[in-house]
Design a protein around this motif. Sequence first.
Motif, mmCIF file in Angstrom:
data_model
loop_
_atom_site.group_PDB
_atom_site.id
_atom_site.type_symbol
_atom_site.label_atom_id
_atom_site.label_comp_id
_atom_site.label_asym_id
_atom_site.label_seq_id
_atom_site.Cartn_x
_atom_site.Cartn_y
_atom_site.Cartn_z
ATOM 1 N N PRO A 129 0.809 -1.225 0.000
ATOM 2 C CA PRO A 129 0.000 0.000 0.000
ATOM 3 C C PRO A 129 0.839 1.270 0.000
ATOM 4 N N ILE A 130 2.028 1.222 0.594
ATOM 5 C CA ILE A 130 2.899 2.402 0.627
ATOM 6 C C ILE A 130 3.349 2.777 -0.779
ATOM 7 N N VAL A 131 3.838 1.799 -1.529
ATOM 8 C CA VAL A 131 4.355 2.111 -2.870
ATOM 9 C C VAL A 131 3.234 2.324 -3.874
ATOM 10 N N MET A 132 2.108 1.635 -3.704
ATOM 11 C CA MET A 132 0.984 1.849 -4.621
ATOM 12 C C MET A 132 0.451 3.268 -4.467
ATOM 13 N N ASP A 133 0.416 3.755 -3.248
ATOM 14 C CA ASP A 133 -0.040 5.129 -3.004
ATOM 15 C C ASP A 133 0.978 6.137 -3.522
ATOM 16 N N PHE A 134 2.247 5.918 -3.217
ATOM 17 C CA PHE A 134 3.273 6.895 -3.607
ATOM 18 C C PHE A 134 3.352 7.031 -5.123
ATOM 19 N N THR A 135 3.286 5.927 -5.829
ATOM 20 C CA THR A 135 3.390 5.973 -7.292
ATOM 21 C C THR A 135 2.097 6.432 -7.955
ATOM 22 N N GLY A 136 1.013 6.525 -7.185
ATOM 23 C CA GLY A 136 -0.266 6.938 -7.750
ATOM 24 C C GLY A 136 -1.012 5.834 -8.462
ATOM 25 N N LEU A 137 -0.508 4.606 -8.399
ATOM 26 C CA LEU A 137 -1.167 3.495 -9.093
ATOM 27 C C LEU A 137 -2.479 3.103 -8.419
ATOM 28 N N ASP A 138 -2.580 3.288 -7.118
ATOM 29 C CA ASP A 138 -3.835 3.042 -6.395
ATOM 30 C C ASP A 138 -3.763 3.790 -5.069
ATOM 31 N N LYS A 139 -4.498 4.874 -4.990
ATOM 32 C CA LYS A 139 -4.459 5.708 -3.787
ATOM 33 C C LYS A 139 -5.678 5.472 -2.901
ATOM 34 N N SER A 140 -6.417 4.395 -3.139
ATOM 35 C CA SER A 140 -7.671 4.168 -2.415
ATOM 36 C C SER A 140 -7.470 3.558 -1.030
ATOM 37 N N PHE A 141 -6.334 2.915 -0.801
ATOM 38 C CA PHE A 141 -6.147 2.164 0.437
ATOM 39 C C PHE A 141 -6.282 3.056 1.666
ATOM 40 N N TYR A 142 -5.664 4.213 1.642
ATOM 41 C CA TYR A 142 -5.653 5.095 2.813
ATOM 42 C C TYR A 142 -6.982 5.823 3.009
ATOM 43 N N GLN A 143 -7.893 5.721 2.030
ATOM 44 C CA GLN A 143 -9.223 6.309 2.171
ATOM 45 C C GLN A 143 -10.276 5.271 2.555
ATOM 46 N N ASN A 144 -9.879 4.001 2.628
ATOM 47 C CA ASN A 144 -10.815 2.936 2.961
ATOM 48 C C ASN A 144 -11.176 3.019 4.448
ATOM 49 N N GLN A 145 -12.466 3.172 4.752
ATOM 50 C CA GLN A 145 -12.885 3.372 6.139
ATOM 51 C C GLN A 145 -12.542 2.180 7.025
ATOM 52 N N LYS A 146 -12.637 0.985 6.492
ATOM 53 C CA LYS A 146 -12.289 -0.206 7.260
ATOM 54 C C LYS A 146 -10.811 -0.168 7.658
ATOM 55 N N VAL A 147 -9.957 0.239 6.746
ATOM 56 C CA VAL A 147 -8.520 0.338 7.008
ATOM 57 C C VAL A 147 -8.235 1.452 8.014
ATOM 58 N N ILE A 148 -8.926 2.569 7.867
ATOM 59 C CA ILE A 148 -8.758 3.686 8.798
ATOM 60 C C ILE A 148 -9.135 3.258 10.214
ATOM 61 N N HIS A 149 -10.269 2.560 10.336
ATOM 62 C CA HIS A 149 -10.701 2.088 11.657
ATOM 63 C C HIS A 149 -9.671 1.133 12.260
ATOM 64 N N PHE A 150 -9.109 0.252 11.437
ATOM 65 C CA PHE A 150 -8.098 -0.683 11.939
ATOM 66 C C PHE A 150 -6.865 0.064 12.436
ATOM 67 N N THR A 151 -6.423 1.069 11.697
ATOM 68 C CA THR A 151 -5.239 1.831 12.086
ATOM 69 C C THR A 151 -5.454 2.510 13.431
ATOM 70 N N GLU A 152 -6.630 3.111 13.603
ATOM 71 C CA GLU A 152 -6.939 3.771 14.873
ATOM 72 C C GLU A 152 -6.999 2.754 16.009
ATOM 73 N N TRP A 153 -7.599 1.600 15.731
ATOM 74 C CA TRP A 153 -7.669 0.547 16.748
ATOM 75 C C TRP A 153 -6.265 0.048 17.113
#
Length: 717
Positions: free
Chosen positions: A229-253
């Motif tokens: 997810p780090i490299v996919m976001d940085f390269t712009g190939l897929d920036k959706s991971f960090y906007q996924n609410q399920k992923v955001i909730h997991f990070t906060e947890w």
Amino acid sequence: MKNELNFNHIHPFMAVRREQFADLQKKAEQSPWKEMKQDARKRFYELQFNPDDCFILRCNSVCDIADAAALLYILEPPLRKQCVQKLLDIIGFWQPEVPGNLYDEMYHSAGDHWIGAIPPGAAFVNCLLALDIIYDDLTKEQRLFCEQTLETIAENYIQNDENHMVAILGVRGLWALYQGQKEQLFQAWESWKELFMGYITEDGAGVMSIDYSVDRFVRGNRVSKIILPIVMDFTGLDKSFYQNQKVIHFTEWALGYTYTPAKNMWLIGDTLLTTGVKEAESLFLVYGAAKYSKKAAEFAAWLMKDRPPRGKLLNYLLLKEDFKKPRAPKSQILKDGGAWFYEDIENKDSLAGVLWNSTIFDGHGHKEINSVNIAAYGRRLYVNAGYSGWGSGAEGFTWNYINQRALSANTVLVDYDYHTVFDPEEKNDHQLKSGAGIVEGFSSEKLCYALGDSGSALPNAVHRRGFVMVAGENDASGYFLLLDSVDAGNKMTVVHRPFSDAYKIEKKDTEYVWKVENAGLSVFLATPPSDTEMIDGIVADRISILNKNFQQQHIGFKIKSLLASYSAGTMAATVLFPFDETHKKPILQRTKAGAKLIYSHQEDLLLTTNCGDGETRFNGAAAIVRRTGSGCKWFFAQHATDFNCMGSGFHSTCPMSVFFDGTAGMYTAQADTEFTLFVNSGERVLIGAKQSKVLEKDSGKISFLLPAGTNSIRIVK
């Protein structure tokens, strides 16, 4: 090889670009980047590869040396030649003919090869990221040497599956990105995302155990598992991971709710006893938390309070702001994961508790649905089984006991006979590691409540557990309450596992007290059991010895567990009261109605099922009321329609659970209900932020409509 990806493939491009170097160098003039640069420089000069070390240590050395060289290459241009040489040297240790090389001992076939796959996977990722960064300073021959060497390793990961596929896919995907192979990259990426999403609930709880949830996706030494997810976001190939609410909730947890106030981990699932957050700076997720949410960044700052930042490549690249805006986690309920209650997590001596009930499961989870962990006064007081390594028992207790039997958790069994505590019976044990989640609950500063439903976890009944935390107030120390019931069977057994084998029976079948280092825990059986039994147990742990030969010692801390049995159909109420030298235990007494906790200036009355004493009566499942000489201070009622204490209370047309303190409170209701509150003041009613229509107002009471759901109530003038 032809680049199939639609972006600038000029090196470096995977996690940083050369035009960013100047800004990154400037950041090192201020904290915490200044300290991170100093740490990178220190590691660059001090780290050495020792071919005589065990395989894991050699992998870690390659991983750390490549990382330090890459970051210092960016930050200190005069050192670039040294960084290039350091990386060339370290990549050489992937070559089979070199003494101490990594290739010979890494995995070369499908199956379960954690040591041979995960440590070298992290080393490979850091070597490839470093190669991308120093690419322009290499000669053609040096590039060919590095790429051919790493290609051999990558091909091994491509050709051989392994049980820890999130790491394998990370290596495959990163190599495909480096090579510009679009199809292979997205194939690895989509497969990785599917696996990752299966490890977390919709609300964000990690179901791989507390330890493994953090280990796989939060700690820097597992970088192959989280690099995509780090490299996919940085390269712009897929920036959706960090906007996924399920992923955001997991990070906060993961950043806020995996720890006790003393920052030890909750012992849920395969979690090592000694794992904690002693080194928050090693959690690379704290550096990139702002990419997920403001709350995640604030939790990260809270974790990093008074901790020195670690100068690693991804830490430095991901950190966009300093750690000056901390926020401590507050109590929260995840309907598909559990309830986390904190009195004040910033005070290590405060009370905290977890009711675990995840709706999905992983092999690293245990049979512990509706289990409770509690901590107080700097200690974990009431815990589950721990972990001594995959497939390993400890101190005579089997892996079966640790990972596959509910007897090793603070939960409930129905019509169960364990036969032997060291390797308990399967018949009538929990059949699943997942339940129906938290079906209702709320949290406030003074009282928190949650109700867990076992769903199909038990083969012969549905277990419902109410979990209440009462916060300390003045001279009245805080405590916990368990409310257990099952809908079938003959005998319900409640398992209690205080973290100690030093106990005293104050009164048989009534009160049992454990000493836990400088603290203690009273287990007060407010509802009389039909039978009690003390049994042996352990809290498992593992010691890893990393020297020339990798060794693991499987250890366990002996405890004494209490089994309290009741006739099925009984609502079993249990008070769990932590204490220490400063926080004294009150007098605990049974009454016809339930129990009393008698403090010096007040008392808490516990009521169960349509009963009460002369001044306090109710109609419901259970209640707690705090009484003083002047009247009712506050009350809590579970699934009740009527409650009255010395003129304070309520009436509702449908059963509901409610907490009220003066003119404010919380409630949860399954259906709309007409609610009458006995209160001497107030003209308007606020449900959350919205005003509710008053149905009737009379002297000493006010009636209004409560909508189904969970919300706050406030009576205002």
